[in-house]
Design a protein around this motif. Structure first.
Motif, PDB file in Angstrom:
ATOM      1  N   GLU A 177       0.769  -1.162   0.040  1.00 50.16           N
ATOM      2  CA  GLU A 177      -0.074  -0.027   0.057  1.00 50.16           C
ATOM      3  C   GLU A 177       0.864   1.392   0.185  1.00 50.16           C
ATOM      4  O   GLU A 177       0.571   2.340  -0.759  1.00 50.16           O
ATOM      5  N   GLN A 178       2.140   1.252   0.745  1.00 49.54           N
ATOM      6  CA  GLN A 178       2.909   2.433   0.776  1.00 49.54           C
ATOM      7  C   GLN A 178       3.425   2.643  -0.729  1.00 49.54           C
ATOM      8  O   GLN A 178       3.562   3.684  -1.118  1.00 49.54           O
ATOM      9  N   SER A 179       3.887   1.528  -1.421  1.00 44.05           N
ATOM     10  CA  SER A 179       4.433   1.422  -2.728  1.00 44.05           C
ATOM     11  C   SER A 179       3.411   2.109  -3.606  1.00 44.05           C
ATOM     12  O   SER A 179       3.618   2.884  -4.733  1.00 44.05           O
ATOM     13  N   VAL A 180       2.310   1.784  -3.498  1.00 45.30           N
ATOM     14  CA  VAL A 180       0.852   2.150  -4.411  1.00 45.30           C
ATOM     15  C   VAL A 180       0.947   3.823  -4.389  1.00 45.30           C
ATOM     16  O   VAL A 180       0.694   4.579  -5.294  1.00 45.30           O
ATOM     17  N   LEU A 181       0.880   4.047  -3.169  1.00 41.67           N
ATOM     18  CA  LEU A 181       0.662   5.336  -2.755  1.00 41.67           C
ATOM     19  C   LEU A 181       1.889   6.354  -3.063  1.00 41.67           C
ATOM     20  O   LEU A 181       1.582   7.541  -3.792  1.00 41.67           O
ATOM     21  N   GLN A 182       3.169   5.845  -2.909  1.00 44.14           N
ATOM     22  CA  GLN A 182       4.314   6.752  -3.476  1.00 44.14           C
ATOM     23  C   GLN A 182       4.005   6.681  -4.914  1.00 44.14           C
ATOM     24  O   GLN A 182       4.401   7.665  -5.719  1.00 44.14           O
ATOM     25  N   THR A 183       3.654   5.636  -5.768  1.00 49.79           N
ATOM     26  CA  THR A 183       3.812   5.322  -7.007  1.00 49.79           C
ATOM     27  C   THR A 183       2.867   6.651  -7.587  1.00 49.79           C
ATOM     28  O   THR A 183       2.669   7.145  -8.671  1.00 49.79           O
ATOM     29  N   GLY A 204      -8.467   4.716 -24.469  1.00 56.91           N
ATOM     30  CA  GLY A 204      -7.455   4.908 -23.453  1.00 56.91           C
ATOM     31  C   GLY A 204      -7.369   3.652 -22.317  1.00 56.91           C
ATOM     32  O   GLY A 204      -8.057   2.747 -22.365  1.00 56.91           O
ATOM     33  N   GLN A 205      -6.277   3.939 -21.327  1.00 51.57           N
ATOM     34  CA  GLN A 205      -5.995   2.926 -20.466  1.00 51.57           C
ATOM     35  C   GLN A 205      -6.436   3.335 -19.377  1.00 51.57           C
ATOM     36  O   GLN A 205      -6.047   4.539 -19.038  1.00 51.57           O
ATOM     37  N   GLU A 206      -6.916   2.888 -18.172  1.00 46.83           N
ATOM     38  CA  GLU A 206      -7.029   3.341 -16.817  1.00 46.83           C
ATOM     39  C   GLU A 206      -6.730   2.274 -15.911  1.00 46.83           C
ATOM     40  O   GLU A 206      -6.218   1.037 -16.119  1.00 46.83           O
ATOM     41  N   ILE A 207      -6.458   2.756 -14.733  1.00 45.48           N
ATOM     42  CA  ILE A 207      -6.108   1.922 -13.619  1.00 45.48           C
ATOM     43  C   ILE A 207      -6.449   2.830 -12.313  1.00 45.48           C
ATOM     44  O   ILE A 207      -6.482   4.093 -12.072  1.00 45.48           O
ATOM     45  N   ALA A 208      -6.953   1.884 -11.367  1.00 50.22           N
ATOM     46  CA  ALA A 208      -7.491   2.352 -10.140  1.00 50.22           C
ATOM     47  C   ALA A 208      -6.349   2.175  -9.048  1.00 50.22           C
ATOM     48  O   ALA A 208      -5.698   1.455  -9.083  1.00 50.22           O
ATOM     49  N   LEU A 209      -6.275   3.465  -8.468  1.00 50.10           N
ATOM     50  CA  LEU A 209      -5.111   3.571  -7.702  1.00 50.10           C
ATOM     51  C   LEU A 209      -5.253   3.379  -6.194  1.00 50.10           C
ATOM     52  O   LEU A 209      -4.920   2.547  -5.516  1.00 50.10           O
ATOM     53  N   LEU A 210      -5.896   4.467  -5.772  1.00 48.44           N
ATOM     54  CA  LEU A 210      -5.972   4.342  -4.317  1.00 48.44           C
ATOM     55  C   LEU A 210      -7.626   4.579  -3.796  1.00 48.44           C
ATOM     56  O   LEU A 210      -8.190   5.279  -4.311  1.00 48.44           O
ATOM     57  N   PRO A 211      -7.911   3.589  -2.660  1.00 48.43           N
ATOM     58  CA  PRO A 211      -9.397   4.012  -2.134  1.00 48.43           C
ATOM     59  C   PRO A 211      -9.457   5.264  -1.492  1.00 48.43           C
ATOM     60  O   PRO A 211      -8.522   5.549  -0.531  1.00 48.43           O
ATOM     61  N   SER A 260     -10.258   4.539   5.170  1.00 48.99           N
ATOM     62  CA  SER A 260      -9.651   3.804   6.170  1.00 48.99           C
ATOM     63  C   SER A 260      -9.392   2.449   5.899  1.00 48.99           C
ATOM     64  O   SER A 260     -10.001   1.807   5.021  1.00 48.99           O
ATOM     65  N   GLY A 261      -8.725   1.668   6.835  1.00 51.82           N
ATOM     66  CA  GLY A 261      -8.592   0.302   6.663  1.00 51.82           C
ATOM     67  C   GLY A 261      -7.298  -0.050   5.800  1.00 51.82           C
ATOM     68  O   GLY A 261      -7.146  -0.877   5.510  1.00 51.82           O
ATOM     69  N   GLN A 262      -6.482   1.029   5.668  1.00 50.02           N
ATOM     70  CA  GLN A 262      -5.175   1.060   4.987  1.00 50.02           C
ATOM     71  C   GLN A 262      -4.207   1.357   5.589  1.00 50.02           C
ATOM     72  O   GLN A 262      -4.236   1.742   6.874  1.00 50.02           O
ATOM     73  N   ALA A 263      -2.922   1.286   5.163  1.00 47.98           N
ATOM     74  CA  ALA A 263      -1.831   1.399   5.902  1.00 47.98           C
ATOM     75  C   ALA A 263      -1.325   2.847   6.154  1.00 47.98           C
ATOM     76  O   ALA A 263      -1.016   3.723   7.291  1.00 47.98           O
ATOM     77  N   PHE A 264      -2.166   3.802   5.150  1.00 43.15           N
ATOM     78  CA  PHE A 264      -2.027   5.062   5.333  1.00 43.15           C
ATOM     79  C   PHE A 264      -3.559   5.734   5.007  1.00 43.15           C
ATOM     80  O   PHE A 264      -4.230   5.171   3.868  1.00 43.15           O
ATOM     81  N   SER A 265      -4.224   6.401   5.918  1.00 43.92           N
ATOM     82  CA  SER A 265      -5.571   6.816   5.846  1.00 43.92           C
ATOM     83  C   SER A 265      -5.612   8.313   6.383  1.00 43.92           C
ATOM     84  O   SER A 265      -4.770   8.734   6.912  1.00 43.92           O
ATOM     85  N   GLY A 266      -6.688   9.038   6.043  1.00 39.40           N
ATOM     86  CA  GLY A 266      -7.042  10.135   6.328  1.00 39.40           C
ATOM     87  C   GLY A 266      -6.435  11.310   5.438  1.00 39.40           C
ATOM     88  O   GLY A 266      -6.183  10.922   4.280  1.00 39.40           O
ATOM     89  N   PRO A 267      -6.409  12.626   5.634  1.00 42.56           N
ATOM     90  CA  PRO A 267      -6.278  13.503   4.646  1.00 42.56           C
ATOM     91  C   PRO A 267      -4.754  13.580   4.301  1.00 42.56           C
ATOM     92  O   PRO A 267      -3.915  13.447   5.119  1.00 42.56           O
ATOM     93  N   LEU A 268      -4.493  13.974   2.861  1.00 39.92           N
ATOM     94  CA  LEU A 268      -3.170  14.142   2.464  1.00 39.92           C
ATOM     95  C   LEU A 268      -3.140  15.329   1.452  1.00 39.92           C
ATOM     96  O   LEU A 268      -4.097  15.414   0.614  1.00 39.92           O
ATOM     97  N   THR A 269      -2.218  16.142   1.593  1.00 39.69           N
ATOM     98  CA  THR A 269      -1.984  17.520   0.954  1.00 39.69           C
ATOM     99  C   THR A 269      -0.728  17.207  -0.065  1.00 39.69           C
ATOM    100  O   THR A 269       0.380  16.791   0.504  1.00 39.69           O
TER     101      THR A 269
END
Length: 260
Positions: free
Chosen positions: A61-67, A162-169, A239-248
Motif C-alpha cells: 500500500e505504501q508503494s502504491v501511494l508513493q507511485t 485509453g487505458q485506466e488504472i485504479a490507484l487508491l481507495p 480507512s482500513g489501509q496502511a495510510f488513511s486520512g487527509p493528504l495534501t
C-alpha cells in the motif's frame, strides 16, 4: 562364609534382569506436555505469518501511494506547452492534462497524450483513477482524446479509447489553484490562456473532427484558464489501509517566481 541364594536357573538374585517401562500416567503427562508445546509453537508461527502478511500489505500500500504521487507529479512536470492546446482543466469531476508523451527511442517523433484523473465507485468503494490516451499526432486527435477523457470520467465509454488504472481507495479529493499568493477553487477562476499560433499538425483536421465523440454538458463555465502558480491536491484516503486520512500535495510551476 554365608551362602548366596540361587535361582532355579543357577543365577543369583542380584543378577536377575529388571525391565522398567513408563506407566500410563507418565505417558499421559508426556502427551499433554507435547500438546501444550505444539499449541504454543503453532500460535508463535501463526503470529509470525500474520505479522509478515501485515508487513507485506503495508509495504504494498505504501508503494502504491508513493507511485501514485510520483505519477501525479510527473504528469504535471511534463505538461505540454503547445499554445494551441489546453494544458489542463478541472471541472469538478475530472482533471485533464495535456502532457508530453514518453519517447521509447530518441529518434521517435515528439507527441503528446491526454491524461485524466478522476474517481469512481469500484465494488462499493470510491477509488482514485488515472486514464491515459494513446499518443497524439494532430490537434484533431487531441480534441477526440480530450472529449473521451471527460466521457470516461462519467462512465460513458471513454475507457475504450485509453487505458485506466485504479490507484487508491479514497473518500474524496479536491484541487485548488494558487494565483496571486492565494489558494482558490479552480472553478471560480475567470482567467483565460494566452493565444498563439497553432504549432501542431492540423492535417485532415476537418475530416477527423467529424468523428470525434461529443462530450456531455458536464463542463465548467470557465474551462479555459491561464496556468496558475501552483496546484494543491487534497485527497482523503479511505480507512482500513496502511495510510488513511487527509493528504495534501502541492506543486509549483517551474517558472514560478522567475518574473517576480
Amino acid at each position: 562364609m554365608a551362602s548366596i541364594p540361587l535361582n532355579r536357573n543357577g543365577t543369583t538374585l542380584a543378577q536377575r534382569p529388571t525391565n522398567h517401562g513408563f506407566t500410563l500416567i507418565e505417558v499421559m503427562v508426556a502427551i499433554a506436555l507435547m500438546a501444550v508445546m505444539a499449541a504454543v509453537s503453532w500460535r508463535g508461527i501463526d503470529a509470525l505469518v500474520r505479522a509478515q502478511s501485515y508487513t507485506q500489505r503495508q509495504a504494498t500500500e505504501q508503494s502504491v501511494l508513493q507511485t501514485s504521487m510520483m505519477q501525479w507529479q510527473n504528469d504535471l512536470e511534463h505538461m505540454s506547452n503547445i499554445l494551441a492546446l489546453t494544458p489542463m482543466d478541472w471541472d469538478g469531476k475530472v482533471f485533464r492534462i495535456t502532457r508530453e508523451s514518453t519517447r521509447i527511442h530518441p529518434t521517435d517523433a515528439p507527441s503528446v497524450v491526454v491524461v485524466a484523473w478522476s474517481d469512481r465507485l469500484v465494488n462499493d468503494q470510491k477509488y482514485w483513477l488515472r486514464w491515459q490516451s494513446a499518443p497524439i499526432a494532430s490537434r484533431a486527435q487531441w480534441r477526440q482524446a480530450w472529449a473521451a477523457a471527460q466521457l470516461w470520467s462519467q462512465g460513458q465509454g471513454g475507457s475504450t479509447q485509453g487505458q485506466e488504472i485504479a490507484l487508491l481507495p479514497i473518500i474524496q479529493w479536491q484541487l485548488y489553484y494558487a494565483r496571486g499568493g492565494h489558494w482558490s477553487n479552480p472553478l471560480s477562476s475567470t482567467e483565460k490562456p494566452d493565444t498563439g499560433p497553432p504549432s501542431f499538425n492540423d492535417q485532415n483536421e476537418n475530416d477527423q473532427d467529424n468523428q470525434q465523440p461529443q462530450a456531455s454538458q458536464y463542463t465548467a463555465p470557465n474551462a479555459l484558464f491561464a496556468l496558475p502558480d501552483g496546484i494543491r491536491l487534497q485527497i482523503d484516503l479511505a480507512s482500513g489501509q496502511a495510510f488513511s486520512g487527509p493528504l495534501t500535495r502541492d506543486w509549483l510551476v517551474p517558472t514560478f517566481g522567475m518574473t517576480r
